[in-house]
Design an enzyme around this catalytic site. Structure first.
Site, PDB file in Angstrom:
ATOM      1  N   SER A 139      21.977   5.829 -16.179  1.00  0.00           N
ATOM      2  CA  SER A 139      22.777   5.582 -14.818  1.00  0.00           C
ATOM      3  C   SER A 139      23.244   6.915 -14.157  1.00  0.00           C
ATOM      4  O   SER A 139      23.327   7.953 -15.068  1.00  0.00           O
ATOM      5  CB  SER A 139      23.834   4.550 -15.045  1.00  0.00           C
ATOM      6  OG  SER A 139      24.994   4.766 -13.909  1.00  0.00           O
ATOM      7  N   TYR A 152      32.128   2.242 -19.036  1.00  0.00           N
ATOM      8  CA  TYR A 152      30.716   2.307 -18.815  1.00  0.00           C
ATOM      9  C   TYR A 152      30.262   3.545 -18.706  1.00  0.00           C
ATOM     10  O   TYR A 152      29.221   3.718 -19.242  1.00  0.00           O
ATOM     11  CB  TYR A 152      30.327   1.468 -17.359  1.00  0.00           C
ATOM     12  CG  TYR A 152      29.044   1.488 -16.809  1.00  0.00           C
ATOM     13  CD1 TYR A 152      28.169   0.744 -17.203  1.00  0.00           C
ATOM     14  CD2 TYR A 152      28.775   2.459 -15.795  1.00  0.00           C
ATOM     15  CE1 TYR A 152      26.953   0.355 -16.743  1.00  0.00           C
ATOM     16  CE2 TYR A 152      27.383   2.292 -15.293  1.00  0.00           C
ATOM     17  CZ  TYR A 152      26.482   1.255 -15.816  1.00  0.00           C
ATOM     18  OH  TYR A 152      25.235   1.183 -15.292  1.00  0.00           O
TER      19      TYR A 152
HETATM   20  N1  LIG Z   1      22.442  -1.916 -10.225  1.00  0.00           N
HETATM   21  C1  LIG Z   1      22.769  -0.708 -10.251  1.00  0.00           C
HETATM   22  O1  LIG Z   1      23.363  -0.231  -9.088  1.00  0.00           O
HETATM   23  C2  LIG Z   1      22.400   0.217 -11.348  1.00  0.00           C
HETATM   24  C3  LIG Z   1      22.943   1.451 -11.326  1.00  0.00           C
HETATM   25  C4  LIG Z   1      22.524   2.437 -12.431  1.00  0.00           C
HETATM   26  C5  LIG Z   1      22.073   1.828 -13.462  1.00  0.00           C
HETATM   27  N2  LIG Z   1      21.936   0.426 -13.655  1.00  0.00           N
HETATM   28  C6  LIG Z   1      21.368   0.055 -15.066  1.00  0.00           C
HETATM   29  O2  LIG Z   1      20.268  -0.660 -14.885  1.00  0.00           O
HETATM   30  C7  LIG Z   1      19.998  -1.682 -15.821  1.00  0.00           C
HETATM   31  C8  LIG Z   1      19.748  -3.187 -15.163  1.00  0.00           C
HETATM   32  O3  LIG Z   1      20.784  -3.321 -14.221  1.00  0.00           O
HETATM   33  P1  LIG Z   1      20.523  -4.266 -12.942  1.00  0.00           P
HETATM   34  O4  LIG Z   1      21.387  -3.776 -11.588  1.00  0.00           O
HETATM   35  O5  LIG Z   1      19.288  -4.741 -12.734  1.00  0.00           O
HETATM   36  O6  LIG Z   1      21.511  -5.590 -13.366  1.00  0.00           O
HETATM   37  P2  LIG Z   1      21.222  -7.139 -13.348  1.00  0.00           P
HETATM   38  O7  LIG Z   1      20.629  -7.554 -12.309  1.00  0.00           O
HETATM   39  O8  LIG Z   1      22.693  -7.699 -13.694  1.00  0.00           O
HETATM   40  O9  LIG Z   1      20.296  -7.559 -14.510  1.00  0.00           O
HETATM   41  C9  LIG Z   1      20.613  -7.296 -16.091  1.00  0.00           C
HETATM   42  C10 LIG Z   1      19.843  -7.742 -16.803  1.00  0.00           C
HETATM   43  O10 LIG Z   1      20.322  -7.514 -18.305  1.00  0.00           O
HETATM   44  C11 LIG Z   1      20.373  -8.661 -19.105  1.00  0.00           C
HETATM   45  N3  LIG Z   1      21.671  -8.889 -19.814  1.00  0.00           N
HETATM   46  C12 LIG Z   1      22.952  -8.674 -19.485  1.00  0.00           C
HETATM   47  N4  LIG Z   1      23.694  -8.678 -20.310  1.00  0.00           N
HETATM   48  C13 LIG Z   1      22.853  -8.929 -21.452  1.00  0.00           C
HETATM   49  C14 LIG Z   1      23.194  -8.727 -22.884  1.00  0.00           C
HETATM   50  N5  LIG Z   1      24.239  -8.775 -23.553  1.00  0.00           N
HETATM   51  N6  LIG Z   1      21.964  -8.807 -23.894  1.00  0.00           N
HETATM   52  C15 LIG Z   1      20.811  -8.712 -23.220  1.00  0.00           C
HETATM   53  N7  LIG Z   1      20.409  -8.645 -21.985  1.00  0.00           N
HETATM   54  C16 LIG Z   1      21.551  -8.722 -21.065  1.00  0.00           C
HETATM   55  C17 LIG Z   1      20.463  -9.990 -17.793  1.00  0.00           C
HETATM   56  O11 LIG Z   1      19.856 -11.124 -18.191  1.00  0.00           O
HETATM   57  P3  LIG Z   1      20.991 -12.248 -19.018  1.00  0.00           P
HETATM   58  O12 LIG Z   1      22.368 -12.175 -18.293  1.00  0.00           O
HETATM   59  O13 LIG Z   1      20.360 -13.476 -19.218  1.00  0.00           O
HETATM   60  O14 LIG Z   1      21.006 -11.583 -20.435  1.00  0.00           O
HETATM   61  C18 LIG Z   1      19.441  -9.058 -16.889  1.00  0.00           C
HETATM   62  O15 LIG Z   1      18.145  -9.471 -17.056  1.00  0.00           O
HETATM   63  C19 LIG Z   1      21.462  -1.771 -16.403  1.00  0.00           C
HETATM   64  O16 LIG Z   1      21.175  -0.995 -17.846  1.00  0.00           O
HETATM   65  C20 LIG Z   1      22.246  -1.086 -15.523  1.00  0.00           C
HETATM   66  O17 LIG Z   1      23.488  -0.230 -16.275  1.00  0.00           O
HETATM   67  C21 LIG Z   1      22.007  -0.360 -12.451  1.00  0.00           C
END
Ligand SMILES: NC(=O)c1ccc[n+]([C@@H]2O[C@H](COP(=O)([O-])OP(=O)(O)OC[C@H]3O[C@@H](n4cnc5c(N)ncnc54)[C@H](OP(=O)(O)O)[C@@H]3O)[C@@H](O)[C@H]2O)c1
Length: 255
Positions: A139, A152
């Site tokens: 991130s 975070y």
């Molecule tokens: N969205 C943003 O703006 C953003 C920005 C920078 C970085 N990121 C990073 O990108 C990655 C994906 O984010 P996203 O925005 O795609 O999030 P998201 O839509 O909330 O998806 C999160 C995914 O992780 C899984 N997950 C959540 N808790 C978990 C756990 N305890 N163990 C295993 N799997 C778990 C969820 O499935 P389940 O709930 O079924 O487990 C889901 O498949 C993350 O690492 C996040 O920090 C996101």
């Protein structure tokens, strides 16, 4: 890609992970997709298979060391070429209200969990040879600080820390290790952030969006497919000299 190119994407049921799974999906690719709730992966599995890839769903809770060990056992005989450490979670709180449980939860899912999974799968990835790769989804919070996200931010900085150290350790063995650092991406995680801001400020979604985009020169959300394209590139042979890097996909937010 050869039939032996097996790829594990964590957090593949939603957002960036789903886009990554679809980006890799092609005939001859064997995709292993994980989430806590494997039923949530059904639609992604269908879409991946429609693109000609073989696909398998796995339950994984990164908060639980036994769950990580169980997935590693399940994948023991899979010739894993690529590991995408994507799953993560973001919770916010003012520093004084960031209690130990919140801090430890953020570390466990965003730093320690992916570390444990990588350690468990490392022998397989090293055995695969020169075209093996690990890509971590970090991130902008892995590079800079921001208010209300100390836990975070610490966790994502930690993720980059072990990623860089591992990269230095395995450089001569052919395995490449990198990270991508997205800004705000149009995913359910960001929708939850916007809802949270609205609940706290009483403002509209547009005002909340304007507030989170204030740090981005491009003033727009990144699309999950843009992050997936970089992950795919970093895992490819074209990126064979890119190693130990943390590449921002953030519209210039950390430039
Ligand atoms: N969205 C943003 O703006 C953003 C920005 C920078 C970085 N990121 C990073 O990108 C990655 C994906 O984010 P996203 O925005 O795609 O999030 P998201 O839509 O909330 O998806 C999160 C995914 O992780 C899984 N997950 C959540 N808790 C978990 C756990 N305890 N163990 C295993 N799997 C778990 C969820 O499935 P389940 O709930 O079924 O487990 C889901 O498949 C993350 O690492 C996040 O920090 C996101």
């Amino acid at each position: 890609m050869s039939a032996s190119r097996a790829i594990l994407v964590t957090g593949a049921s939603s957002g960036i992970g789903r886009a990554v799974a679809l980006r890799f999906a092609a005939p001859g690719v064997e995709l292993h997709l994980s989430a806590r709730d494997p039923r949530a992966l059904e639609l992604v599995l269908e879409d991946v298979r429609a693109r000609g890839a073989a696909a398998h769903a796995h339950a994984l809770d990164l908060l639980d060391a036994a769950s990580i060990a169980a997935l590693a056992r399940t994948l023991r005989d899979v010739p894993l070429a690529v590991l995408v450490n994507n799953a993560g979670a973001a919770e916010s709180a003012p520093f004084l209200r960031t209690d130990d449980a919140l801090f430890e939860r953020m570390l466990a899912i965003n730093c320690t969990g992916p570390f444990r999974l990588t350690r468990a799968l490392l022998p397989q990835l090293l055995a695969h040879g020169a075209d093996a790769a690990i890509v971590c989804v970090a991130s902008t919070a892995a590079k800079v600080g921001a208010p209300y996200v100390a836990a975070y931010t610490a966790a994502k900085h930690g993720l980059l820390g072990w990623m860089r150290s591992l990269a230095a350790e395995v450089a001569k063995k052919g395995l490449r290790v990198n990270a991508v650092c997205p800004g705000y991406v149009a995913t359910p995680m960001t929708e939850r952030t916007l809802a949270n801001i609205q609940a706290k400020t009483g403002g509209t979604r547009e005002q909340a969006l304007e507030a989170i985009l204030a740090s981005s020169p491009q003033r727009r959300l990144v699309e999950p497919e843009e992050v997936a394209a970089l992950v795919h590139f970093l895992a490819s042979r074209e990126a064979r000299s890119i190693h130990g890097q943390a590449l921002a996909v953030d519209g210039g937010a950390t430039s």
